[in-house]
Design a protein around this motif. Structure first.
Motif, PDB file in Angstrom:
ATOM      1  N   PRO A   1       0.849  -1.198   0.182  1.00 19.63           N
ATOM      2  CA  PRO A   1       0.129   0.146   0.023  1.00 19.63           C
ATOM      3  C   PRO A   1       0.776   1.231   0.106  1.00 19.63           C
ATOM      4  O   PRO A   1       0.470   2.179  -0.524  1.00 19.63           O
ATOM      5  N   LYS A   2       1.992   1.082   0.582  1.00 25.99           N
ATOM      6  CA  LYS A   2       2.746   2.723   0.899  1.00 25.99           C
ATOM      7  C   LYS A   2       3.420   2.872  -0.563  1.00 25.99           C
ATOM      8  O   LYS A   2       3.612   3.972  -1.081  1.00 25.99           O
ATOM      9  N   ARG A   3       3.700   1.768  -1.435  1.00 24.65           N
ATOM     10  CA  ARG A   3       4.245   2.127  -2.772  1.00 24.65           C
ATOM     11  C   ARG A   3       3.202   2.478  -3.645  1.00 24.65           C
ATOM     12  O   ARG A   3       3.278   3.514  -4.726  1.00 24.65           O
TER      13      ARG A   3
ATOM     14  N   ILE B   1       0.609   7.326  -6.725  1.00 27.16           N
ATOM     15  CA  ILE B   1      -0.409   8.321  -6.725  1.00 27.16           C
ATOM     16  C   ILE B   1       0.187   9.732  -6.488  1.00 27.16           C
ATOM     17  O   ILE B   1      -0.061  10.653  -7.300  1.00 27.16           O
ATOM     18  N   THR B   2       1.036   9.670  -5.555  1.00 28.10           N
ATOM     19  CA  THR B   2       1.607  10.904  -4.983  1.00 28.10           C
ATOM     20  C   THR B   2       2.416  11.604  -6.195  1.00 28.10           C
ATOM     21  O   THR B   2       2.587  12.660  -6.583  1.00 28.10           O
TER      22      THR B   2
ATOM     23  N   PRO C   1      -6.872  10.916  -2.515  1.00 26.12           N
ATOM     24  CA  PRO C   1      -6.766   9.860  -3.503  1.00 26.12           C
ATOM     25  C   PRO C   1      -5.792   8.568  -3.242  1.00 26.12           C
ATOM     26  O   PRO C   1      -6.148   7.552  -3.491  1.00 26.12           O
ATOM     27  N   ALA C   2      -4.495   8.921  -2.587  1.00 27.48           N
ATOM     28  CA  ALA C   2      -3.735   7.780  -2.461  1.00 27.48           C
ATOM     29  C   ALA C   2      -4.372   6.883  -1.177  1.00 27.48           C
ATOM     30  O   ALA C   2      -4.102   5.818  -1.434  1.00 27.48           O
ATOM     31  N   ARG C   3      -5.009   7.427  -0.350  1.00 30.48           N
ATOM     32  CA  ARG C   3      -5.720   6.690   0.596  1.00 30.48           C
ATOM     33  C   ARG C   3      -6.668   5.758   0.138  1.00 30.48           C
ATOM     34  O   ARG C   3      -6.792   4.591   0.252  1.00 30.48           O
TER      35      ARG C   3
END
Length: 197
Positions: free
Chosen positions: A109-111, A116-117, A181-183
């Motif tokens: 999930p971190k990647r 997205i960022t 959005p990333a979340r």
């Protein structure tokens, strides 16, 4: 494939919005700084006799101009946050299955959040690369239009502090805009994402 490459029209609209806002700020700051510097140079050429009244007038113009510039910066940050957040959220919704597949294949999930960022930052850096030269050029032309009959041709005074502040502010705004959005990209399980139509 990157969503920037697959949806060029939507992302171009977002970049254009950022370009307009950043260009306006840099243009106004360049015109104001060049106008001030050239008037100061002209005042010095007049000597003590012509300096007093011009100094007061110049201070008034600068104070009002700075207030207007701060307002532009505020609105540009708001536009950047809303525009980029909407673009990234649309990107996430259109790529639910793609993101689910990446996570099913072991992408953390971190990647995914970093991906997205990074897309948002890429959009903002593109906007800055286009808008800063445009703003400097337009601001210089504006100052030339007003002062060239009096002072002739002169170089622009680039307000690097403002330029750097605008770039950093835009990147921070985009980073903040990308958080939701990333979340959302990692809130759905891989199984549900792969089953999404």
């Amino acid at each position: 494939a990157s969503t920037i490459a697959r949806h060029p029209t939507r992302n171009a609209r977002t970049v254009i919005g950022l370009v307009i806002g950043i260009t306006l700020i840099v243009m106004f700051a360049t015109a104001m700084t060049t106008f001030r510097d050239q008037l100061l140079r002209y005042a010095r050429s007049l000597g003590e006799e012509g300096w007093g009244g011009l100094e007061d007038a110049l201070a008034t113009v600068i104070d009002k101009s700075m207030l207007f510039a701060l307002t532009l910066i505020l609105f540009s940050v708001i536009i950047a946050v809303i525009g980029v957040a909407n673009t990234l959220m649309l990107s996430v919704r259109q790529r639910t299955q793609e993101i689910g597949l990446l996570m099913a294949l072991g992408q953390t999930p971190k990647r995914v959040r970093r991906m997205i960022t990074a897309e948002g930052l890429q959009l903002s850096l593109t906007a800055c690369a286009v808008a800063v030269p445009l703003g400097i050029g337009f601001g210089w032309v504006g100052a030339l239009t007003l002062l060239s009959p009096l002072l002739g041709l002169f170089a622009p005074s680039v307000p690097w502090t403002v330029v750097i502040a605008v770039i950093v502010g835009t990147l921070i705004a985009v980073f903040i805009a990308s958080r939701e959005p990333a979340r959302a990209a990692t809130s759905i399980s891989p199984v549900e994402a792969l089953e999404a139509v």
